[in-house]
Design a protein around this motif. Structure first.
Motif, short mmCIF file in Angstrom:
data_model
loop_
_atom_site.label_atom_id
_atom_site.label_comp_id
_atom_site.label_asym_id
_atom_site.label_seq_id
_atom_site.Cartn_x
_atom_site.Cartn_y
_atom_site.Cartn_z
N PRO A 23 -1.31 -11.87 -15.60
CA PRO A 23 -0.20 -11.71 -15.15
C PRO A 23 -0.01 -10.27 -14.49
CG PRO A 23 0.44 -12.66 -17.32
CD PRO A 23 -1.27 -12.41 -17.12
N ALA A 24 0.53 -9.87 -13.45
CA ALA A 24 0.77 -8.63 -13.11
C ALA A 24 2.26 -8.07 -13.10
CB ALA A 24 0.57 -8.65 -11.33
N TYR A 25 2.44 -7.01 -13.72
CA TYR A 25 3.80 -6.43 -13.94
C TYR A 25 4.13 -5.38 -13.09
CZ TYR A 25 3.42 -8.98 -18.37
OH TYR A 25 3.41 -9.89 -19.36
N ARG A 26 5.45 -5.39 -12.83
CA ARG A 26 6.14 -3.97 -12.30
C ARG A 26 7.30 -3.89 -12.91
NH1 ARG A 26 2.00 -4.04 -10.19
NH2 ARG A 26 1.39 -3.98 -7.93
N TRP A 27 7.35 -2.46 -13.28
CA TRP A 27 8.47 -2.39 -14.16
C TRP A 27 9.60 -1.12 -13.15
CZ3 TRP A 27 8.35 -4.73 -18.17
CH2 TRP A 27 7.14 -5.06 -18.71
N ARG A 28 10.80 -1.45 -13.54
CA ARG A 28 11.79 -0.62 -12.83
C ARG A 28 11.53 -0.68 -11.26
NH1 ARG A 28 14.92 2.42 -15.71
NH2 ARG A 28 15.52 3.67 -13.99
N PHE A 29 11.56 -1.88 -10.90
CA PHE A 29 11.51 -2.26 -9.41
C PHE A 29 12.67 -2.17 -8.73
CE2 PHE A 29 11.41 -5.00 -5.77
CZ PHE A 29 10.44 -4.60 -5.08
N ASP A 30 12.91 -1.05 -7.85
CA ASP A 30 14.12 -1.13 -7.21
C ASP A 30 14.41 -1.97 -6.01
OD1 ASP A 30 16.82 -0.47 -6.41
OD2 ASP A 30 16.50 1.65 -6.10
N ALA A 31 14.91 -3.36 -5.96
CA ALA A 31 15.00 -4.17 -4.87
C ALA A 31 15.90 -3.75 -4.00
CB ALA A 31 15.15 -5.72 -5.43
N LYS A 32 16.84 -2.83 -4.15
CA LYS A 32 17.85 -2.24 -3.43
C LYS A 32 17.03 -1.78 -2.00
CE LYS A 32 20.09 -0.59 -6.49
NZ LYS A 32 21.25 0.24 -7.30
N LYS A 33 16.17 -0.93 -2.20
CA LYS A 33 15.15 -0.26 -1.46
C LYS A 33 13.76 -1.00 -1.30
CE LYS A 33 17.58 4.06 -2.93
NZ LYS A 33 17.51 5.21 -3.60
N PRO A 34 13.76 -1.84 -0.72
CA PRO A 34 12.29 -2.54 -0.34
C PRO A 34 11.53 -1.57 0.59
CG PRO A 34 14.06 -3.86 1.11
CD PRO A 34 14.63 -2.88 0.02
N GLY A 35 10.29 -1.43 0.43
CA GLY A 35 9.39 -0.57 1.18
C GLY A 35 9.06 -1.29 2.55
N PRO A 36 8.60 -0.60 3.47
CA PRO A 36 8.20 -1.13 4.89
C PRO A 36 6.78 -2.14 4.74
CG PRO A 36 7.70 1.34 4.92
CD PRO A 36 8.44 0.97 3.42
N LYS A 37 6.02 -1.90 3.79
CA LYS A 37 4.85 -2.64 3.63
C LYS A 37 4.95 -3.26 2.50
CE LYS A 37 1.96 1.09 5.71
NZ LYS A 37 0.73 1.99 5.30
N PRO A 38 4.09 -4.37 2.11
CA PRO A 38 4.03 -5.38 1.28
C PRO A 38 3.40 -4.78 -0.21
CG PRO A 38 3.28 -6.65 3.05
CD PRO A 38 3.16 -4.85 3.39
N ASP A 39 4.25 -5.35 -1.15
CA ASP A 39 3.64 -4.67 -2.60
C ASP A 39 2.29 -5.26 -2.80
OD1 ASP A 39 3.42 -3.66 -4.93
OD2 ASP A 39 4.84 -4.68 -6.06
N VAL A 40 1.26 -4.37 -3.10
CA VAL A 40 -0.13 -4.66 -3.41
C VAL A 40 -0.25 -4.92 -4.77
CG1 VAL A 40 -2.77 -4.04 -3.39
CG2 VAL A 40 -1.10 -3.58 -1.03
N MET A 41 -0.75 -6.21 -5.25
CA MET A 41 -0.79 -6.69 -6.48
C MET A 41 -2.45 -6.99 -6.82
SD MET A 41 2.47 -8.53 -7.86
CE MET A 41 3.84 -7.52 -8.14
N ARG A 42 -3.21 -6.24 -7.57
CA ARG A 42 -4.44 -6.43 -7.71
C ARG A 42 -4.53 -7.53 -9.19
NH1 ARG A 42 -7.79 -3.46 -4.32
NH2 ARG A 42 -6.70 -1.75 -3.62
#
Length: 321
Positions: free
Chosen positions: A184-203
């Protein structure tokens, strides 16, 4: 002289004994109709889109049959007319709004449901070279609140280029993306109120994995910056590696949440080593391409050696001064 007698038609008397339920029906309805349940919608994030959300109340009957009651909320509240006074679960359906599932006890007449606006989220999955991706994945999220986090689970479609997309509640949250065959790939404290212009890269890393949270056994609080080691155990229970010579030992540090993750593991039995070099934890098993999660890994207690000489003397057997 003849008398003229006018005959007035008389309605026949009602047959009370033939249709008794016709007159008892209102009484039955009065006994089974319950007061409405008022559900208030509480905004947890600014909602700019038109508020239109369908609340769904569901409960399971005595014979296992599910009953579903829907109501559309245009304002800040909606009333439910439930046929039975039983525990029920409240969920919602809406393209631009999200709310968690809420379990409501029997007898409740007023309840509150938090409502969040949703924001688009995109990610790109990168497996090792030469490995293909499955067509489905699962995204779990935990929205951070002052109390217990609000959880959700979303099935995702993995496209041919490895891209995935979803509508997430606009709030600070933790994410866990589970892709079959990979850790599994984890992302901590991800702020969905401010999505970035580029896709999130998950290796992604193939194989099994072990993760958990290191805690202090005295305070039960997470402990950061602790080295966590994992050593394979032989079939007879003897370790293939020792702390002094960590051959074949996997190692990972715990972060600020006490969380650690060790990936790329083959299936088998391992021993977890946390903190003290003289302490080995409980054996843990790793299944092929699956995560073994340990919610609380106690930090090993350090050793303390106390030496006392009675009476205190110097090398010449004279009392210390």
């Amino acid at each position: 002289m003849r008398r003229s007698i006018s005959r007035v038609p008389v309605a026949p008397a009602p047959c009370w004994w033939i249709f008794p339920w016709t007159f008892l029906a209102p009484l039955v309805l009065l006994r089974t109709t319950l007061p409405p349940v008022r559900v208030t919608l509480q905004e947890r994030s600014p909602i700019t889109a038109p508020r239109s959300i369908v609340l769904v109340a569901s409960f399971t009957g005595e014979r296992g049959a599910a009953t579903v009651v829907e109501a559309e909320a245009q304002g800040s509240s909606v009333d439910f007319l439930l046929p039975k006074d039983v525990p029920w679960r409240l969920s919602c359906r809406g393209s631009s709004l999200w709310c968690p599932n809420v379990d409501v006890p029997a007898g409740t007449r007023i309840t509150t449901v938090p409502v969040y606006a949703t924001m688009p989220w995109r990610a790109r999955l990168l497996p090792p070279s030469g490995q293909s991706l499955p067509q489905e994945a699962v995204l779990q999220g935990w929205v951070r609140t002052e109390g217990s986090p609000l959880s959700y689970r979303l099935p995702l479609t993995v496209h041919g280029d490895g891209s995935v997309a979803a509508a997430l509640p606009a709030a600070m949250q933790d994410l866990r993306l589970a892709v079959p065959g990979f850790a599994p790939a984890y992302r901590w404290r991800f702020d969905a109120k401010k999505p970035g212009p580029k896709p999130d890269v998950m290796r992604l890393v193939p194989g099994g994995s072990i993760s958990g949270v290191v805690i202090d056994p005295r305070t039960q609080l997470p402990v950061a910056a602790i080295s966590v080691r994992l050593a394979p155990a032989a079939a007879n229970g003897v370790l293939d590696a020792t702390p002094a010579e960590p051959v074949g030992v996997f190692e990972a540090p715990s972060d600020e949440r006490g969380f650690f993750q060790i990936t790329g593991l083959a299936s088998g039995t391992y021993r977890l080593y946390v903190g003290s070099a003289d302490h080995w934890g409980t054996e843990v098993a790793v299944e092929p391409h699956r995560e073994t999660f340990i919610p609380a890994v106690p930090l090993a207690k350090g050793l303390r050696l106390e030496v006392s000489v009675e009476p205190p003397q110097d090398p010449d057997s004279r009392p210390w001064r």
